[in-house]
Design an enzyme around this catalytic site. Sequence first.
Site, PDB file in Angstrom:
ATOM      1  N   LYS C  79     -19.251  37.930  10.269  1.00 36.44           N
ATOM      2  CA  LYS C  79     -17.946  38.549  10.550  1.00 36.44           C
ATOM      3  C   LYS C  79     -17.953  39.032  11.998  1.00 36.44           C
ATOM      4  CE  LYS C  79     -14.782  41.990   8.485  1.00 36.44           C
ATOM      5  NZ  LYS C  79     -14.671  43.006   7.409  1.00 36.44           N
ATOM      6  N   SER C 154     -10.609  42.381   4.540  1.00 38.31           N
ATOM      7  CA  SER C 154     -10.541  41.941   5.920  1.00 38.31           C
ATOM      8  C   SER C 154     -11.560  40.863   6.280  1.00 38.31           C
ATOM      9  CB  SER C 154     -10.753  43.135   6.860  1.00 38.31           C
ATOM     10  OG  SER C 154     -12.067  43.639   6.695  1.00 38.31           O
ATOM     11  N   SER C 178     -13.290  45.110   1.477  1.00 40.79           N
ATOM     12  CA  SER C 178     -13.143  43.989   2.416  1.00 40.79           C
ATOM     13  C   SER C 178     -14.150  42.857   2.255  1.00 40.79           C
ATOM     14  CB  SER C 178     -13.203  44.498   3.856  1.00 40.79           C
ATOM     15  OG  SER C 178     -11.964  45.044   4.217  1.00 40.79           O
TER      16      SER C 178
END
Lengths: 497, 100, 475
Positions: C79, C154, C178
């Site tokens: 990420k 996310s 997330s």
Amino acid sequence: MTDRSVAASSVNLSSIVATAEQLIDGWELVVGLEVHVELATKTKLFSASANRFGDEPNTHIDPVTLGLPGALPVLNRQAVELAMRIGLALNCRVQPCTFHRKNYFYPDLSKAYQISQYDQPLNVDGYLMLPADVRVGIERAHLEEDTGKSTHAGGTAGRIQGSDYSLIDFNRAGVPLVEIVSRPDIRTSEQAKQYVGELRAILLAIGASDAKMEEGSMRCDVNVSVHKPGTPFGTRCEIKNVNSIRSVGRAIDYEARRQIDLISSGGVVKQQTLHWDDSVGRTNVLRTKEDADDYRYFLEPDLVPLAPDAAWIERVRVALPSLPAARREALAKLTGQSKASEAVAIIVERGQDAFIGEVAQVGGDAARALIYVQQAFAEEPAVPRVPAGDVAALSLMERNAKVTSTQAKTLLAELVANGGGDVLAMTKAKGFEAMDMNALEAFVDQAIAADPEAWASYQAGEHKAIGALVGAVMKLSKGQADGKAVTALLQAKATVR
Amino acid sequence: MPEAISRETVEKVARLARLALNDAEVTRMTQQLAGMLEHFRDVDALDLSNVEPLNQPIPLTNVLRDDVVAPSLDRDEVLASAPAAQDGRFRVPPIVGFEE
Amino acid sequence: MSPSRRTVVDVASAVANGSLSAVAVLEENLAAITARETEIHAFNLVTVDQARERATQIDTDVRAGKTVGRLAGVTIALKDNMCTRGVETTCSSKILAGWKPPYDATVVRRLADEGAVFVGKTNLDEFAMGSSTENSAFGPTRNPLDTSRVPGGSSGGSAAAVAAGFATASLGSDTGGSIRQPAALCGLVGVKPTYGMVSRQGLVAFGSSLDQIGPITTTVADAALLMEVIAGHDPLDSTSLPQPAPSLAGELGKGVQGMRIGRITDMPAGSSPDVLAQLEAAFDALRNAGATVVDVRMPSMLYGLTAYYLVAPAEASSNLARFDGVRFGVRVDAKDVNSMYGATRAAGFGDEVKRRIMLGTYALSAGYYDAYYGKALKVRRLIADDFATAYAKCDVILTPTSPTVAFKFGDKTSNPLAMYLCDVFTIPTNLAGHAAMSVPFGTGEAGLPVGVQILAPALGEAPMFRVAGELERAR
Ligand SMILES: [Mg+2]
Ligand SMILES: [Zn+2]
């Protein structure tokens, strides 16, 4: 946290009252100090980059110092210990504590928040005794991180106003600080100076900081207000940037006068932050309280609470060296000086009292040792590099009139130059021998005979005339006579008449 | 519970947060924040008088590091990724306007 | 769809024993990326050259008989809020565009030390603020299972990268769901470890007291192996738990005989029927495998959402203050430094980030702290207390991960509150600092995967993985 203000309330009635002489035109001065000291650690409060002053800019930086995304703080054990030393030396209670974020934007504050202690500081409720036995309360002494340094360039060089741009160096960012907040117990500018001086002496003694005001490792903010005795405290102003003990006194005197004149002419003191301009000797307004910053304090989620246990606190306490006040008292007692004397204060501040103690320990004359230390070791703060036994031997030779004070001074210089030596052998080698009284008296008589005029005026009460006679004896004895003994002999002869 | 958020408050908060919002953003933000805060009124139904706040989920204490120096980051590498630098330092526009 | 995905466990053992080359694994991923990345947009950056170099090195080491680590040749997508030394890290924000951190996050170092190959940095909602990856400054990520739908967020890019076969596994970060929610929406396993289990050092902070890094994988065993590598004490994170990584791989085959599985009787309403049906099926599967289902109550669960949407923005408002145009990232120049701050932050942050900074600043400011932030922290305590009561009666709790399967683009972007409701089941775990994970269990509307969430107490990773292993076998 309904009342989120930690500062001492300014409407308290004063419990400590100024004496009549301390009042200024009938006004009582009330002073409290906030002193920031940089701790003498190797690394920063929350990261492993070096805590060092005076190096090339931005050479002690790491992700934490620069507040880079993703960087996390980890607390320095040594900083905690030094802060605990400060707390214990100031008679504080050392307690479980937490860290908060104080949020504000400024280019030299890398994360845009300062990690500080807020409602649960490490050290609380202590006091510091001034040399004149005045007790100044210590509200708290908490840990926090220093900011970087801004240099303002272009325009009027060095000033914020009118500069074209500023340059930021983060070497100082994250350096551990302890902020020591006094209670408003100080009533004169002289006491304020004594407070800062005593605090500095303590910090040096316990090795917590090098406390150099000129380099900024010790910085004072001074809160000043005035009121009529018996009425609530007046509105206070905070003076920033007071960078020497002398400036502390000057800034307070200036500000007290300003406030008294303002009130006397029908004005009202506004709560302001002021800046002390030492070059012109006045305060300027930095900001007024109306636009008080909203720091949005909240518990620092990246750190966990600090809870020193009793054993840890005790370990730090027992390792504390004896503090300046106690050392001054001991030295005064040992040498027959007053504990408030400058000589005692200076020798303790320089850490040379232990040497004098050693001289006394091996049977030497402490009072003479104090004089020797002043004579021979005034230049460097280091502990004298001469065996205490040699100095003790010298002090006894002098006390027993085996050598004169002048000869002692010469021998001391030689001891220092050689890092010690056999005092007896040195005395012999130099031909220093105590003159016997008969030889001395012969010289004295010779001098009187040679200068009957001087002798007559001395006898007539002209004390200054003795100088010529003593000088003559010294010359006759080739410097071997003891000046004090000569004087005593001349006095005796004059009285016996 | 404080009253619904005003436009002036939103402007003040934007100044605190150093976000230069335009008029349309202030208007939109005022509505959206009001909506969020209105939603927060749900918790008025709870009796929180004797509840201790929970700041950190896992209780740890006394996490400390030894006072040992590690090498600094390379100044040139760091300054190369700064928006502006000069003389080994970070350069910023003049520092004024803090006493608003 | 990319049906034949490799697993971490298979790749690691095959590369280490020389039966599969790390380069071959990587090239499969790169081929998939070439075929579909334009459409999916899982990545902000694909580090092709570095990955090839690294894979080649691992193959060389294997041939030379060197020890290659527990993740030899395993391709990992990170990420883009985890710092990678010299490699752009943007948090999908314009304000960080082009920033190359001078240091690696602890998790990155740990993966590299075990032979992992980094494929690239994945897209996310800007600064991890969102539940659909629609809030990225660089455009949304599409769900590889149905490109008209969001991948969740996310960590949407990290989930999409694994689902599309762009990497063997990925890391996400989870502040309020997330990792778990995008894993659920993409048919994957996603783990939110106990707070402090995985170092946050080098993770760009969102809500510091809530954030945890965790794996997104195709199998439970893969998740267990990655956990074993990335977890464990880190002296650079003060909130890191003082203990080694747990052993989890051995838990998966143990079964659930005798375990007590909690079912929340007062669960917040609003979940779609297809999701609830799969949750029931999961309870049945565990019952059939010898577990007991017990009723528990979580009266404050819904308030968790409310508390979270003040606590996280409050912390974020402070965490994101350092993006000020002074030391790194983008600057919009202005006549003085305050104007520069305002202009830089206004231009650099997207709407959702600004909204949360505003809310958080407000909640912490003088006069409002007690009414908002202070109260939210008390609600947080209630959640933890509810869990404590529940875990006295059960070992783990089962809930849906997300109230719905993957939704269509734009469905929730107009209403922040609707978007926030996506996280109602995941948020309480973060507030309490507990462990949780999502495992795929059946399908719902439009044949899309449903995720079942296993909630466990702090340090409850072992029983959580036991249950996950059972659900994976039963699905
Ligand atoms: Mg202060
Ligand atoms: Zn301070």
